[in-house]
Design an enzyme around this catalytic site. Structure first.
Site, PDB file in Angstrom:
ATOM      1  N   HIS A 207       0.793  -1.236   0.000  1.00 14.08           N
ATOM      2  CA  HIS A 207       0.000   0.000   0.000  1.00 14.08           C
ATOM      3  C   HIS A 207       0.827   1.289   0.000  1.00 14.08           C
ATOM      4  O   HIS A 207       0.291   2.366  -0.178  1.00 14.08           O
ATOM      5  CB  HIS A 207      -0.934   0.033   1.217  1.00 14.08           C
ATOM      6  CG  HIS A 207      -0.223   0.387   2.488  1.00 14.08           C
ATOM      7  ND1 HIS A 207       0.435  -0.544   3.253  1.00 14.08           N
ATOM      8  CD2 HIS A 207      -0.053   1.576   3.117  1.00 14.08           C
ATOM      9  CE1 HIS A 207       0.979   0.062   4.288  1.00 14.08           C
ATOM     10  NE2 HIS A 207       0.701   1.352   4.244  1.00 14.08           N
TER      11      HIS A 207
HETATM   12  C1  UD1 Z   1      -1.526   5.777   5.871  1.00 14.30           C
HETATM   13  C2  UD1 Z   1      -0.165   6.194   6.430  1.00 14.30           C
HETATM   14  C3  UD1 Z   1       0.803   5.022   6.359  1.00 14.30           C
HETATM   15  C4  UD1 Z   1       0.211   3.782   7.030  1.00 14.30           C
HETATM   16  C5  UD1 Z   1      -1.157   3.483   6.409  1.00 14.30           C
HETATM   17  C6  UD1 Z   1      -1.821   2.303   7.068  1.00 14.30           C
HETATM   18  C7  UD1 Z   1       0.282   8.592   6.020  1.00 14.30           C
HETATM   19  C8  UD1 Z   1       1.175   9.537   5.333  1.00 14.30           C
HETATM   20  N1  UD1 Z   1       0.419   7.293   5.673  1.00 14.30           N
HETATM   21  O1  UD1 Z   1      -1.305   5.468   4.495  1.00 14.30           O
HETATM   22  O2  UD1 Z   1       1.999   5.368   7.018  1.00 14.30           O
HETATM   23  O3  UD1 Z   1       1.063   2.687   6.802  1.00 14.30           O
HETATM   24  O4  UD1 Z   1      -2.004   4.645   6.550  1.00 14.30           O
HETATM   25  O5  UD1 Z   1      -2.833   1.793   6.272  1.00 14.30           O
HETATM   26  O6  UD1 Z   1      -0.502   8.988   6.845  1.00 14.30           O
HETATM   27  N2  UD1 Z   1      -8.298   4.973   0.999  1.00 14.30           N
HETATM   28  C9  UD1 Z   1      -9.562   4.477   0.831  1.00 14.30           C
HETATM   29  N3  UD1 Z   1     -10.278   4.168   1.959  1.00 14.30           N
HETATM   30  C10 UD1 Z   1      -9.795   4.352   3.196  1.00 14.30           C
HETATM   31  C11 UD1 Z   1      -8.492   4.878   3.333  1.00 14.30           C
HETATM   32  C12 UD1 Z   1      -7.756   5.168   2.229  1.00 14.30           C
HETATM   33  O7  UD1 Z   1     -10.052   4.288  -0.271  1.00 14.30           O
HETATM   34  O8  UD1 Z   1     -10.486   4.038   4.179  1.00 14.30           O
HETATM   35  C13 UD1 Z   1      -7.514   5.274  -0.212  1.00 14.30           C
HETATM   36  C14 UD1 Z   1      -7.803   6.599  -0.819  1.00 14.30           C
HETATM   37  O9  UD1 Z   1      -7.678   6.465  -2.192  1.00 14.30           O
HETATM   38  C15 UD1 Z   1      -6.698   7.467  -0.289  1.00 14.30           C
HETATM   39  C16 UD1 Z   1      -5.537   6.491  -0.221  1.00 14.30           C
HETATM   40  O10 UD1 Z   1      -6.144   5.246   0.097  1.00 14.30           O
HETATM   41  O11 UD1 Z   1      -6.453   8.560  -1.096  1.00 14.30           O
HETATM   42  C17 UD1 Z   1      -4.468   6.815   0.757  1.00 14.30           C
HETATM   43  O12 UD1 Z   1      -4.971   6.802   2.068  1.00 14.30           O
HETATM   44  P1  UD1 Z   1      -4.247   7.644   3.220  1.00 14.30           P
HETATM   45  O13 UD1 Z   1      -5.020   7.544   4.453  1.00 14.30           O
HETATM   46  O14 UD1 Z   1      -3.906   9.002   2.729  1.00 14.30           O
HETATM   47  O15 UD1 Z   1      -2.876   6.926   3.422  1.00 14.30           O
HETATM   48  P2  UD1 Z   1      -2.482   5.393   3.452  1.00 14.30           P
HETATM   49  O16 UD1 Z   1      -1.897   5.071   2.161  1.00 14.30           O
HETATM   50  O17 UD1 Z   1      -3.572   4.498   3.949  1.00 14.30           O
END
Ligand code: UD1
Length: 361
Positions: A207
């Site tokens: 991820h």
């Molecule tokens: C975040 C943390 C990472 C951690 C991870 C655990 C930061 C910078 N990164 O990354 O260190 O390892 O969480 O999972 O904070 N999305 C969904 N549904 C959700 C959540 C996310 O669809 O419930 C998708 C969206 O497209 C979003 C992308 O995932 O734009 C990224 O999500 P985000 O929460 O920004 O960061 P993670 O990649 O999950």
């Protein structure tokens, strides 16, 4: 009578729910001294990434969900700071508690630093020494702003010393180890996955932005996983972002089995029976180490250097697919009787953190 200490816990992403559950469980035992309020930033919002963890781990209902959702790092961080401010002002906590290295961690640290409350960072001092990772910036800035730095490993204490920090820097062990030891015995059907996959499968999770937002890296990873899945079953509980990208790019997945993000206990169950873990997650690298499952970390580096000891974890950058493939073959044959030291504390870090705070706040 002395008034109770008011703690505000700010969480938003999946790994933080797991860590906060452990601390909250222990805080309940000290409820004569401490009141905890939880705020959910809404960084993670899918049911499988958020609500299910609150239910499964019996985490107290958040006071409020800031519903920040997805966006750029600046958007997410900025919005959390803005939306959190009024709650900190109103709740007037004595201490704000933050976990790990996400945008939620950094935003809550900045927001609270403008008030007179103290800030405690759980998982302080961890460094990958790679400033291109958003998590590294979040860690460094959060540690800089924190009054209490609770370190999961001795090397984390050392990192902070090198940065000139020693006051209120405490080695407590890793709350994820507390959580692992507490929950692993609750797994019900312990042999479910080994029976289902004939005692022979690889678990993988992908991820990280460095992998998902670099299509070449992502292609390399999935083509190697596809190749290996011809020999041994590969199971991937997929992060929603990775799912969206591979769907859009129309990746061919061959025998790879894709699952939705799974609950915590199920993840521990799949992991415990796996032959190898292939991941870019920080938390899972440690959980593999706790479970004595060899791990390949598909990244340029790892901040969890202890897991590398005796070859239990191997860093394998995605831009070298041939080496990545060979490393997986090597990990499949890894001798699980290899020396395995415990670097992550005695499973009582929550207790140590709370007792330290009660004495020092
Ligand atoms: C975040 C943390 C990472 C951690 C991870 C655990 C930061 C910078 N990164 O990354 O260190 O390892 O969480 O999972 O904070 N999305 C969904 N549904 C959700 C959540 C996310 O669809 O419930 C998708 C969206 O497209 C979003 C992308 O995932 O734009 C990224 O999500 P985000 O929460 O920004 O960061 P993670 O990649 O999950």
């Amino acid at each position: 009578m002395q008034s109770k200490i008011r703690i505000l816990t700010v969480v938003g992403a999946r790994p933080q729910f797991i860590k906060a559950a452990t601390i909250s469980r222990f805080l309940k035992k000290r409820k004569n001294k401490i009141i905890e309020t939880i705020i959910h930033t809404g960084q993670h919002y899918d049911k499988e990434m958020s609500l299910n963890f609150f239910k499964e781990l019996d985490i107290p209902r958040p006071h409020v969900n800031l519903n920040v959702g997805s966006g750029t790092h600046a958007y997410q961080t900025g919005e959390i700071i803005k939306r959190l401010e009024k709650h900190i002002k109103k709740l007037k906590p004595d201490l704000v508690l933050v976990y790990g290295d996400t945008n939620t961690t950094l935003a809550a640290s900045i927001a609270s630093s403008k008030f007179s409350c103290k800030l405690a960072h759980i998982e302080a001092g961890i460094r990958s020494f790679d400033n291109s990772m958003p998590e590294e910036i979040n860690r460094i800035a959060t540690d800089r702003l924190s009054d209490f730095l609770f370190c999961p490993t001795r090397s984390a204490v050392h990192n902070l010393r090198l940065e000139g920090r020693s006051k209120n820097v405490v080695f407590v062990g890793d709350v994820m180890r507390d959580s692992y030891l507490y929950n692993v015995n609750k797994i019900k059907d312990k042999n479910f996955y080994s029976k289902k996959f004939n005692n022979n499968y690889i678990l993988s999770t992908i991820h990280r932005e460095a992998n998902t937002n670099n299509i070449k890296n992502l292609k390399n990873i999935f083509s190697v996983l596809k190749k290996i899945s011809k020999k041994i079953q590969v199971i991937i509980p997929l992060h929603p972002r990775t799912r969206k990208i591979i769907k859009k790019a129309k990746f061919k997945l061959g025998n790879i089995k894709i699952l939705k993000p799974v609950p915590y206990l199920e993840m521990l169950n799949i992991l415990k029976n796996a032959s190898v873990l292939i991941t870019d997650s920080g938390g899972l690298q440690k959980e593999a180490y706790f479970s004595k499952v060899p791990c390949i970390t598909v990244r340029e580096n790892t901040e969890w250097i202890e897991t590398l000891s005796q070859g239990w974890n191997t860093v394998s950058p995605p831009n070298f697919p041939i080496r990545f493939y060979k490393n997986i073959l090597h990990a499949i044959k890894f001798n699980k009787k290899n020396k395995h030291e415990n670097f992550f504390g005695d499973g009582k870090s929550a207790e140590k953190i709370i007792d330290f705070l009660i004495k020092n706040l």
